[in-house]
Scaffold this motif. Structure first.
Motif, PDB file in Angstrom:
ATOM      1  N   THR A 110      31.786  43.434  44.392  1.00 27.28           N
ATOM      2  CA  THR A 110      30.394  43.377  44.834  1.00 27.28           C
ATOM      3  C   THR A 110      30.104  42.225  45.793  1.00 27.28           C
ATOM      4  O   THR A 110      29.511  42.442  46.859  1.00 27.28           O
ATOM      5  N   PRO A 111      30.489  40.966  45.492  1.00 33.27           N
ATOM      6  CA  PRO A 111      30.210  39.899  46.462  1.00 33.27           C
ATOM      7  C   PRO A 111      30.942  40.102  47.787  1.00 33.27           C
ATOM      8  O   PRO A 111      30.441  39.691  48.844  1.00 33.27           O
ATOM      9  N   LEU A 112      32.108  40.738  47.747  1.00 33.35           N
ATOM     10  CA  LEU A 112      32.825  41.023  48.991  1.00 33.35           C
ATOM     11  C   LEU A 112      32.072  42.061  49.818  1.00 33.35           C
ATOM     12  O   LEU A 112      31.971  41.941  51.047  1.00 33.35           O
ATOM     13  N   GLU A 113      31.533  43.084  49.140  1.00 28.12           N
ATOM     14  CA  GLU A 113      30.734  44.090  49.849  1.00 28.12           C
ATOM     15  C   GLU A 113      29.497  43.464  50.466  1.00 28.12           C
ATOM     16  O   GLU A 113      29.146  43.762  51.621  1.00 28.12           O
ATOM     17  N   LEU A 114      28.836  42.575  49.714  1.00 30.25           N
ATOM     18  CA  LEU A 114      27.629  41.919  50.229  1.00 30.25           C
ATOM     19  C   LEU A 114      27.939  41.053  51.444  1.00 30.25           C
ATOM     20  O   LEU A 114      27.084  40.856  52.310  1.00 30.25           O
ATOM     21  N   ALA A 115      29.170  40.527  51.486  1.00 31.49           N
ATOM     22  CA  ALA A 115      29.576  39.701  52.625  1.00 31.49           C
ATOM     23  C   ALA A 115      30.084  40.539  53.796  1.00 31.49           C
ATOM     24  O   ALA A 115      30.448  39.993  54.838  1.00 31.49           O
ATOM     25  N   GLY A 116      30.106  41.874  53.622  1.00 30.56           N
ATOM     26  CA  GLY A 116      30.473  42.752  54.722  1.00 30.56           C
ATOM     27  C   GLY A 116      31.953  43.032  54.874  1.00 30.56           C
ATOM     28  O   GLY A 116      32.383  43.511  55.929  1.00 30.56           O
ATOM     29  N   HIS A 117      32.752  42.768  53.844  1.00 31.70           N
ATOM     30  CA  HIS A 117      34.194  43.033  53.930  1.00 31.70           C
ATOM     31  C   HIS A 117      34.463  44.519  53.709  1.00 31.70           C
ATOM     32  O   HIS A 117      34.145  45.059  52.647  1.00 31.70           O
ATOM     33  N   ARG A 118      35.056  45.158  54.684  1.00 28.76           N
ATOM     34  CA  ARG A 118      35.329  46.587  54.574  1.00 28.76           C
ATOM     35  C   ARG A 118      36.423  46.890  53.559  1.00 28.76           C
ATOM     36  O   ARG A 118      36.484  48.000  53.018  1.00 28.76           O
ATOM     37  N   ASP A 119      37.290  45.911  53.300  1.00 28.47           N
ATOM     38  CA  ASP A 119      38.385  46.113  52.348  1.00 28.47           C
ATOM     39  C   ASP A 119      38.043  45.526  50.983  1.00 28.47           C
ATOM     40  O   ASP A 119      38.929  45.079  50.247  1.00 28.47           O
ATOM     41  N   ALA A 120      36.741  45.533  50.641  1.00 25.35           N
ATOM     42  CA  ALA A 120      36.275  44.857  49.425  1.00 25.35           C
ATOM     43  C   ALA A 120      37.036  45.308  48.178  1.00 25.35           C
ATOM     44  O   ALA A 120      37.485  44.475  47.376  1.00 25.35           O
ATOM     45  N   PHE A 121      37.204  46.607  47.997  1.00 21.50           N
ATOM     46  CA  PHE A 121      37.834  47.090  46.770  1.00 21.50           C
ATOM     47  C   PHE A 121      39.340  46.830  46.764  1.00 21.50           C
ATOM     48  O   PHE A 121      39.924  46.577  45.706  1.00 21.50           O
ATOM     49  N   ASP A 122      39.971  46.874  47.929  1.00 21.40           N
ATOM     50  CA  ASP A 122      41.395  46.543  47.996  1.00 21.40           C
ATOM     51  C   ASP A 122      41.621  45.068  47.635  1.00 21.40           C
ATOM     52  O   ASP A 122      42.548  44.735  46.880  1.00 21.40           O
ATOM     53  N   ARG A 123      40.770  44.193  48.182  1.00 18.65           N
ATOM     54  CA  ARG A 123      40.907  42.767  47.879  1.00 18.65           C
ATOM     55  C   ARG A 123      40.578  42.494  46.420  1.00 18.65           C
ATOM     56  O   ARG A 123      41.236  41.663  45.764  1.00 18.65           O
ATOM     57  N   ALA A 124      39.572  43.188  45.888  1.00 22.00           N
ATOM     58  CA  ALA A 124      39.207  43.004  44.486  1.00 22.00           C
ATOM     59  C   ALA A 124      40.356  43.422  43.577  1.00 22.00           C
ATOM     60  O   ALA A 124      40.678  42.740  42.587  1.00 22.00           O
ATOM     61  N   GLU A 125      40.996  44.529  43.925  1.00 22.21           N
ATOM     62  CA  GLU A 125      42.127  45.000  43.128  1.00 22.21           C
ATOM     63  C   GLU A 125      43.271  43.992  43.159  1.00 22.21           C
ATOM     64  O   GLU A 125      43.911  43.716  42.133  1.00 22.21           O
ATOM     65  N   ALA A 126      43.530  43.409  44.342  1.00 16.57           N
ATOM     66  CA  ALA A 126      44.598  42.416  44.470  1.00 16.57           C
ATOM     67  C   ALA A 126      44.297  41.173  43.640  1.00 16.57           C
ATOM     68  O   ALA A 126      45.203  40.593  43.016  1.00 16.57           O
ATOM     69  N   GLU A 127      43.032  40.740  43.616  1.00 16.26           N
ATOM     70  CA  GLU A 127      42.674  39.558  42.838  1.00 16.26           C
ATOM     71  C   GLU A 127      42.781  39.821  41.343  1.00 16.26           C
ATOM     72  O   GLU A 127      43.201  38.942  40.583  1.00 16.26           O
ATOM     73  N   LEU A 128      42.403  41.007  40.903  1.00 16.30           N
ATOM     74  CA  LEU A 128      42.573  41.341  39.493  1.00 16.30           C
ATOM     75  C   LEU A 128      44.049  41.364  39.109  1.00 16.30           C
ATOM     76  O   LEU A 128      44.430  40.920  38.012  1.00 16.30           O
ATOM     77  N   GLU A 129      44.892  41.871  40.000  1.00 14.44           N
ATOM     78  CA  GLU A 129      46.338  41.834  39.753  1.00 14.44           C
ATOM     79  C   GLU A 129      46.811  40.383  39.644  1.00 14.44           C
ATOM     80  O   GLU A 129      47.645  40.054  38.792  1.00 14.44           O
ATOM     81  N   ALA A 130      46.259  39.507  40.489  1.00 17.55           N
ATOM     82  CA  ALA A 130      46.685  38.110  40.513  1.00 17.55           C
ATOM     83  C   ALA A 130      46.355  37.384  39.212  1.00 17.55           C
ATOM     84  O   ALA A 130      47.055  36.440  38.832  1.00 17.55           O
ATOM     85  N   VAL A 131      45.288  37.822  38.528  1.00 18.20           N
ATOM     86  CA  VAL A 131      44.935  37.193  37.249  1.00 18.20           C
ATOM     87  C   VAL A 131      45.425  38.027  36.061  1.00 18.20           C
ATOM     88  O   VAL A 131      45.025  37.810  34.920  1.00 18.20           O
ATOM     89  N   GLY A 132      46.293  38.992  36.330  1.00 10.23           N
ATOM     90  CA  GLY A 132      46.916  39.767  35.272  1.00 10.23           C
ATOM     91  C   GLY A 132      46.044  40.838  34.656  1.00 10.23           C
ATOM     92  O   GLY A 132      46.281  41.265  33.517  1.00 10.23           O
ATOM     93  N   LEU A 133      45.041  41.317  35.411  1.00  9.52           N
ATOM     94  CA  LEU A 133      44.114  42.305  34.860  1.00  9.52           C
ATOM     95  C   LEU A 133      44.047  43.584  35.694  1.00  9.52           C
ATOM     96  O   LEU A 133      43.047  44.307  35.619  1.00  9.52           O
ATOM     97  N   GLY A 134      45.097  43.879  36.446  1.00 10.44           N
ATOM     98  CA  GLY A 134      45.090  45.112  37.217  1.00 10.44           C
ATOM     99  C   GLY A 134      44.896  46.338  36.338  1.00 10.44           C
ATOM    100  O   GLY A 134      44.217  47.296  36.725  1.00 10.44           O
ATOM    101  N   HIS A 135      45.440  46.279  35.131  1.00 12.22           N
ATOM    102  CA  HIS A 135      45.352  47.417  34.214  1.00 12.22           C
ATOM    103  C   HIS A 135      43.980  47.543  33.561  1.00 12.22           C
ATOM    104  O   HIS A 135      43.692  48.541  32.891  1.00 12.22           O
TER     105      HIS A 135
END
Length: 231
Positions: A110-135
């Motif tokens: 959501t904050p990425l979308e508000l900032a206008g990032h077109r790849d918001a969900f891809d980046r969000a998914e990568a960050e969740l993977e980085a903290v071990g919560l991709g699943h």
């Protein structure tokens, strides 16, 4: 210190209490360098969290100036401050502040979308993977443990790749094992994105992991910042 990322000059904060004005911070001057980790420590009521709020533009000074990335936060209105935080800061609180009706993925995106990032969900998914919560991307906050919710909050704070990370007692609501994991993730995110990290904590073992500690007492810096002890 040349070109500090964060700078306070003779900052004071006075708030109205039931018995009249209360001095929260008194004449604070402090610089934080690029890429530095700084631990704010001191007894309850010493002003640590209030100081962090001023650094994030979440509270207004009574006097003095707060500068972040060369911008004077004390001259900005609320809209300008919100935009500045969105583009430059990640904030992690003791309470997770996740939106309960959104999945973990949606909370981070959501904050990425508000900032206008077109790849918001891809980046969000990568960050969740980085903290071990991709699943757990499709799970709601109510379906996750406290430690998992704080990891989502960390992913949300780091997803915009902010220059500044502010953390207020990020392990305060967690058990020892979950808290240790969050600390490792927080420093790992700092290292991965090269952010400057300022953290309020009661845990001295956590503060000692920082490059410097600043002790507050009664709204003042009690002693010069301490270099981290050699291992």
């Amino acid at each position: 210190m040349t070109d500090p990322v964060l700078s306070l000059r003779d900052v004071s904060l006075t708030l109205d209490g039931n018995a009249g004005p209360v001095e929260i911070l008194r004449g604070i001057s402090l610089d934080v360098g690029r890429g530095e980790t700084l631990g704010l420590v001191g007894p309850s009521g010493s002003g640590k969290s209030s100081l962090l709020m001023l650094l994030g533009g979440l509270e207004s000074v009574s006097s003095g100036t707060v500068t972040a990335l060369g911008q004077d936060l004390t001259r900005m209105d609320e809209d300008a401050l919100a935009r500045f935080r969105r583009d430059n800061m990640g904030v992690v609180f003791q309470s997770f502040h996740l939106i309960p009706t959104m999945t973990a993925l949606e909370n981070v995106a959501t904050p990425l979308e508000l900032a206008g990032h077109r790849d918001a969900f891809d980046r969000a998914e990568a960050e969740l993977e980085a903290v071990g919560l991709g699943h757990r991307a499709g799970h709601y906050p109510g379906q996750m443990s406290g430690g998992e919710q704080q990891r989502v909050a960390l992913a949300r704070a780091s997803a915009p790749r902010p220059a500044i990370l502010l953390a207020d007692e990020p392990t305060g609501n967690l058990d020892e094992t979950s808290g240790a994991a969050i600390v490792d993730l927080l420093f790992g995110l700092r290292d991965r994105h090269g952010a400057t990290l300022v953290m309020v904590t009661h845990a001295m073992e956590l503060a000692r992991r920082c490059d410097r500690m600043v002790r507050l007492r009664d709204g003042r810096i009690e002693a010069p910042a301490e270099a981290r002890a050699a291992e």
